[in-house]
Each structure stands twice: as structure tokens, then as C-alpha cells.
Design a protein around this motif. Structure first.
Motif, mmCIF file in Angstrom:
data_model
loop_
_atom_site.group_PDB
_atom_site.id
_atom_site.type_symbol
_atom_site.label_atom_id
_atom_site.label_comp_id
_atom_site.label_asym_id
_atom_site.label_seq_id
_atom_site.Cartn_x
_atom_site.Cartn_y
_atom_site.Cartn_z
ATOM 1 N N GLU A 233 0.782 -1.475 0.020
ATOM 2 C CA GLU A 233 -0.160 0.157 -0.585
ATOM 3 C C GLU A 233 0.939 1.520 0.335
ATOM 4 O OE1 GLU A 233 -2.851 -0.601 3.455
ATOM 5 O OE2 GLU A 233 -4.560 -1.274 2.007
ATOM 6 N N GLY A 234 2.257 1.108 0.995
ATOM 7 C CA GLY A 234 2.597 2.514 0.802
ATOM 8 C C GLY A 234 3.222 2.415 -0.139
ATOM 9 N N ILE A 235 4.024 2.014 -1.047
ATOM 10 C CA ILE A 235 4.256 1.904 -2.513
ATOM 11 C C ILE A 235 3.179 2.010 -3.958
ATOM 12 C CG2 ILE A 235 5.507 0.767 -5.114
ATOM 13 C CD1 ILE A 235 7.573 1.086 -2.454
ATOM 14 N N LEU A 236 2.362 1.671 -3.167
ATOM 15 C CA LEU A 236 1.248 2.037 -4.671
ATOM 16 C C LEU A 236 -0.023 2.995 -4.355
ATOM 17 C CD1 LEU A 236 -0.602 -1.749 -5.802
ATOM 18 C CD2 LEU A 236 1.074 -0.312 -6.758
ATOM 19 N N ASN A 237 0.133 3.999 -3.045
ATOM 20 C CA ASN A 237 -0.455 5.041 -2.380
ATOM 21 C C ASN A 237 0.864 6.547 -2.769
ATOM 22 O OD1 ASN A 237 -2.759 5.093 -1.603
ATOM 23 N ND2 ASN A 237 -2.140 2.371 -1.056
ATOM 24 N N ILE A 238 2.255 6.131 -3.014
ATOM 25 C CA ILE A 238 2.881 7.065 -3.964
ATOM 26 C C ILE A 238 2.305 8.684 -4.300
ATOM 27 C CG2 ILE A 238 4.639 7.995 -4.749
ATOM 28 C CD1 ILE A 238 6.403 5.074 -4.289
ATOM 29 N N PRO A 239 2.396 9.971 -3.319
ATOM 30 C CA PRO A 239 2.031 10.666 -4.302
ATOM 31 C C PRO A 239 2.071 11.099 -5.978
ATOM 32 C CG PRO A 239 1.585 11.487 -2.217
ATOM 33 C CD PRO A 239 3.071 10.277 -1.893
ATOM 34 N N ALA A 240 1.139 11.237 -6.586
ATOM 35 C CA ALA A 240 1.345 11.436 -7.652
ATOM 36 C C ALA A 240 1.991 10.430 -8.451
ATOM 37 C CB ALA A 240 2.169 12.720 -8.448
ATOM 38 N N LEU A 241 1.827 9.393 -7.959
ATOM 39 C CA LEU A 241 2.017 8.191 -9.037
ATOM 40 C C LEU A 241 1.336 7.772 -9.755
ATOM 41 C CD1 LEU A 241 4.169 5.427 -8.912
ATOM 42 C CD2 LEU A 241 2.382 4.242 -7.472
ATOM 43 N N GLU A 242 1.213 7.512 -11.360
ATOM 44 C CA GLU A 242 0.936 7.218 -12.039
ATOM 45 C C GLU A 242 0.774 5.763 -13.047
ATOM 46 O OE1 GLU A 242 -0.135 10.606 -15.515
ATOM 47 O OE2 GLU A 242 0.441 11.728 -13.853
ATOM 48 N N GLY A 243 2.040 4.640 -12.697
ATOM 49 C CA GLY A 243 2.516 3.911 -13.862
ATOM 50 C C GLY A 243 3.959 3.361 -12.566
ATOM 51 N N VAL A 244 3.096 1.882 -12.313
ATOM 52 C CA VAL A 244 4.002 1.311 -11.344
ATOM 53 C C VAL A 244 4.557 -0.050 -12.322
ATOM 54 C CG1 VAL A 244 4.370 -1.095 -9.711
ATOM 55 C CG2 VAL A 244 3.249 1.549 -9.905
ATOM 56 N N ILE A 245 6.464 -0.630 -12.888
ATOM 57 C CA ILE A 245 6.642 -1.811 -13.055
ATOM 58 C C ILE A 245 6.595 -3.122 -11.851
ATOM 59 C CG2 ILE A 245 7.844 -2.910 -14.423
ATOM 60 C CD1 ILE A 245 6.750 -0.747 -16.182
ATOM 61 N N MET A 246 5.449 -3.637 -12.192
ATOM 62 C CA MET A 246 6.120 -5.251 -10.737
ATOM 63 C C MET A 246 6.819 -6.047 -11.413
ATOM 64 S SD MET A 246 2.733 -6.478 -9.545
ATOM 65 C CE MET A 246 1.745 -7.438 -10.577
ATOM 66 N N GLU A 247 7.681 -5.996 -10.625
ATOM 67 C CA GLU A 247 8.767 -7.256 -11.355
ATOM 68 C C GLU A 247 8.347 -8.602 -10.628
ATOM 69 O OE1 GLU A 247 12.470 -5.932 -10.825
ATOM 70 O OE2 GLU A 247 12.396 -5.385 -12.178
ATOM 71 N N THR A 248 7.702 -9.472 -10.895
ATOM 72 C CA THR A 248 6.917 -10.780 -10.602
ATOM 73 C C THR A 248 7.429 -12.105 -10.771
ATOM 74 O OG1 THR A 248 5.374 -11.605 -11.913
ATOM 75 C CG2 THR A 248 4.605 -9.793 -10.449
ATOM 76 N N PHE A 249 8.180 -13.411 -9.662
ATOM 77 C CA PHE A 249 8.200 -14.382 -10.254
ATOM 78 C C PHE A 249 7.937 -14.921 -11.565
ATOM 79 C CE2 PHE A 249 6.532 -14.234 -5.626
ATOM 80 C CZ PHE A 249 7.817 -13.407 -4.799
ATOM 81 N N GLY A 250 8.766 -16.013 -11.508
ATOM 82 C CA GLY A 250 9.034 -16.413 -12.934
ATOM 83 C C GLY A 250 8.161 -15.707 -13.981
ATOM 84 N N SER A 251 6.942 -16.773 -14.791
ATOM 85 C CA SER A 251 6.432 -16.498 -15.691
ATOM 86 C C SER A 251 5.037 -15.437 -15.020
ATOM 87 C CB SER A 251 5.749 -17.758 -15.843
ATOM 88 O OG SER A 251 6.881 -18.712 -16.526
ATOM 89 N N GLY A 252 5.492 -14.652 -14.558
ATOM 90 C CA GLY A 252 4.389 -13.781 -13.925
ATOM 91 C C GLY A 252 3.342 -13.918 -12.623
ATOM 92 N N ASN A 253 4.392 -15.078 -11.789
ATOM 93 C CA ASN A 253 3.847 -15.016 -10.450
ATOM 94 C C ASN A 253 3.838 -14.477 -9.522
ATOM 95 O OD1 ASN A 253 2.675 -16.998 -11.933
ATOM 96 N ND2 ASN A 253 4.331 -18.198 -11.727
ATOM 97 N N ALA A 254 2.520 -14.197 -8.755
ATOM 98 C CA ALA A 254 2.345 -13.579 -7.282
ATOM 99 C C ALA A 254 1.591 -14.257 -6.098
ATOM 100 C CB ALA A 254 2.421 -11.841 -7.542
ATOM 101 N N PRO A 255 1.811 -13.397 -5.119
ATOM 102 C CA PRO A 255 0.982 -13.536 -3.936
ATOM 103 C C PRO A 255 -0.177 -13.755 -4.603
ATOM 104 C CG PRO A 255 2.671 -12.915 -3.177
ATOM 105 C CD PRO A 255 2.426 -11.949 -4.580
ATOM 106 N N THR A 256 -1.226 -14.910 -3.838
ATOM 107 C CA THR A 256 -3.146 -14.859 -4.606
ATOM 108 C C THR A 256 -3.744 -14.304 -3.331
ATOM 109 O OG1 THR A 256 -3.215 -17.623 -3.556
ATOM 110 C CG2 THR A 256 -1.948 -17.017 -6.813
ATOM 111 N N SER A 257 -2.588 -14.128 -2.322
ATOM 112 C CA SER A 257 -3.612 -13.851 -1.481
ATOM 113 C C SER A 257 -4.858 -12.564 -1.833
ATOM 114 C CB SER A 257 -3.248 -13.489 0.218
ATOM 115 O OG SER A 257 -2.012 -13.908 -0.075
#
Length: 342
Positions: A233-257
Motif C-alpha cells: 500500500e505504501g508503494i501504490l499510494n505514493i503521491p502523484a504515482l501514475e505507473g508501476v512496473i511490477m517485477e514478479t516471479f517466474g512466468s508472472g506469478n505473485a501472491p494470491t492472497s
């Protein structure tokens, strides 16, 4: 009238433009008007070489959008006077700059080759000599009066790469770069081999246009085991943020929570563009291979396929700068614009 090709060297900074003061051991900028005194081999090239230099030279760790603009404007201003351009640049951020310029220089039909070195130009064992001479040779190649290379490239340690496919992989050895998901464009050995089947070809030569209004309001988000909700939440709520490059595991995987996917979805609904790329050096994001990837596709995460981190962030700056809405941006991002993804 001369048949020599005209090549412009653009020195931005970096080790390649340094010489060592052997009394003090300190590196100082090299005066490029004396380049043929330092490298007499240049006189054997069938090219007229001119140069311009950034004053003061830029440490590549300080490279930013304003410096990319200066390179682009220098090329635009001299585009019709020269057959090719060799950009001398520090190696640390060279892949970022080569990627950025590949997007900035729209309708490019001439070579722009980034190069540098791991050792200064005056060092006894320097790699600067070969990198510079071969970059000039490659930038001079013509067939039927047209440039053989018509894109932004990076040349280092006997190999020419597509610039927006490269990443720096080694801080110690001369072979500092790799192009993990695209073949090399040329190799220098006893003979100079150019693999034309991999080169980008301009079908119809259009007028060069430069686009420099890159949007800097972007960030990287590297996913790691035990990532917390408060961190995300801290990253995604940075003021003025408009775009994020999310570096995930393997073939594009991340937590499923649920909290993870909900936080990503809330950010997208607020208008934050999120691109999924793999942390792996080689390979693709395959959104439907595992459960996590299919969730991302459903909530509007963009598939970065096999793009490098360097090209991913600069492409995002470029497309956000174009002012596209989220749907247009997703369509544009998932297509190759300058050969940056498969």
C-alpha cells in the motif's frame, strides 16, 4: 565530393571519455578534439568524424529525462548532416538511455549506437578502443545508399545489440551487457558479421520526429516472499504515482492472497497503470499459466511479456507522456513499438 560517411560522436560522459593522470592517478575528461592523436587508427576508417560533448560530462548514475532530451535534440539538430550517430555513455545506465532514445526517436532511419567502456580510453588494457572503432564502423555501413542499421543499438565487447533489449549484467568483466530475449544484431571478429534478419527495417522513410514529454511519475515494485500489505500500500499510494512496473516471479506469478489482489485492483481503479514483468533474466510473462497470473489479467494488469526492466520503465514513461487513457495504454503497451518485446 567525398564518399566518406559522416559520423557524429555525442559524448555524454562515462569512463570511455576519461584519461588517467599518471602522476596523481585521478581520471579526468578527455578532449575529443584530440581523439585522432589518442586513437590514430580512426584515420584508417572511411568516415569523417565530428563530435559534440556534454559540458560538464554526466556520470551515468545521474542520467535522467532531461539528459535523454539533450541527446535526442542533438540527433534531431544534426540528423540531415550525418549518416550515423555514436553516443558515448557510462555503462551503468546505458541500457536505460538506449531504451529511452528508441522511443523518443520516432521514424528513425539511421543508426544511433550507444557504446562505452569498462576502462578509460588512455588505459593500456582499455576496451574503449575496440568499442569506439567498431561502433563507428557499424554506424557507417550502407547498402544502396541507405543505412544498414536503422535503429538505436548498443555495442559492447564485440557484439551489437538492439538497445531496448539490453541489460547490464557484469560490473567487472568487459562483456558487461547481454540481450537475453533477442539475438545479437552483429558480431565483430576477424570479419564483421551483420545478421540482417534481426535488424529493424524501415519500410518507408518518414521524417524523424522526437517525442520527449516522458512522464516521470513511475516506480518499480519488486515482489518478494513475505511482502506485506503495508509495504504494498505504501508503494501504490505514493503521491502523484501514475505507473508501476511490477517485477514478479517466474512466468508472472505473485501472491494470491485476497489482500494482495485487492490492493493491486484498488490502485488500478484509481488510475495507476500496472505492468507485470518477470524478475527472470530470460523468458515471458504467461498470465494464464498459473492462478495468480490469471487474476492479474482479470483486474487489468498489463502483460509486459519478455520486455527488460530498462525498456519496461522507459516505455511506460513514454506512453504515459502521450496522455493515453488506460484502455489505449494497455493496447499500446502490449504491442511492440520499437522491437522491445516479442
Amino acid at each position: 565530393m567525398t564518399n566518406k560517411t559522416k559520423i557524429l560522436l555525442i559524448y555524454t560522459g562515462g569512463t570511455i571519455g576519461m584519461v588517467k593522470d599518471y602522476e596523481t592517478g585521478v581520471l579526468r575528461p578527455f578532449r575529443f578534439e584530440k581523439i585522432k592523436e589518442r586513437l590514430p587508427e580512426l584515420s584508417q576508417l572511411d568516415s569523417d568524424i565530428e563530435h559534440i560533448s556534454f559540458e560538464p560530462p554526466i556520470d551515468s548514475s545521474d542520467m535522467n529525462i532531461e539528459h535523454w532530451k539533450r541527446i535526442a535534440y542533438s540527433i534531431e539538430k544534426n540528423y540531415h548532416k550525418f549518416d550515423g550517430f555514436v553516443v558515448l555513455h557510462g555503462s551503468d545506465t546505458m541500457s536505460y538511455s538506449a531504451s529511452a532514445l528508441s522511443f523518443m526517436l520516432e521514424n528513425l532511419a539511421k543508426p544511433v549506437i550507444f557504446t562505452g567502456s569498462q576502462l578509460p580510453i588512455g588505459d593500456l588494457r582499455t576496451d574503449a578502443r575496440e568499442n569506439l572503432i567498431t561502433s563507428i564502423r557499424l554506424a557507417s555501413l550502407k547498402e544502396n545508399r541507405k543505412s544498414v542499421i536503422q535503429e538505436v543499438c548498443l555495442y559492447f565487447e564485440y557484439k551489437l545489440y538492439r538497445g531496448n533489449r539490453t541489460m547490464k549484467i557484469d560490473a567487472e568483466n568487459f562483456q558487461a551487457f547481454d540481450s537475453p530475449n533477442y539475438p545479437v544484431l552483429a558480431e565483430s571478429g576477424v570479419h564483421l558479421k551483420v545478421y540482417k534478419e534481426y535488424l529493424k527495417q524501415t519500410q518507408e522513410e518518414e521524417q524523424l520526429k522526437i517525442f520527449t514529454e516522458f512522464n516521470p511519475n513511475v516506480a518499480f515494485l519488486k515482489i518478494f516472499p513475505n511482502i506485506t500489505e503495508s509495504f504494498l500500500e505504501g508503494i501504490l499510494n505514493i503521491p502523484a504515482l501514475e505507473g508501476v512496473i511490477m517485477e514478479t516471479f517466474g512466468s508472472g506469478n505473485a501472491p494470491t492472497s485476497n489482500w494482495f489482489l485487492n490492493t493491486i485492483e484498488k490502485a488500478i481503479n484509481r488510475g495507476v497503470v500496472i505492468v507485470n514483468i518477470t524478475q527472470c533474466m530470460r523468458g515471458f510473462v504467461l498470465p494464464n499459466k498459473y492462478e495468480a497470473g490469471s487474476h492479474f489479467e482479470n483486474i487489468g494488469v498489463i502483460n509486459g511479456k519478455d520486455i527488460t526492466s530498462e525498456a519496461a520503465i522507459t516505455k511506460l514513461m513514454y506512453l504515459l507522456g502521450k496522455g493515453k487513457n488506460s484502455k489505449e495504454l494497455k493496447i499500446s503497451y502490449e504491442k511492440a513499438i520499437q522491437g522491445e518485446m516479442s
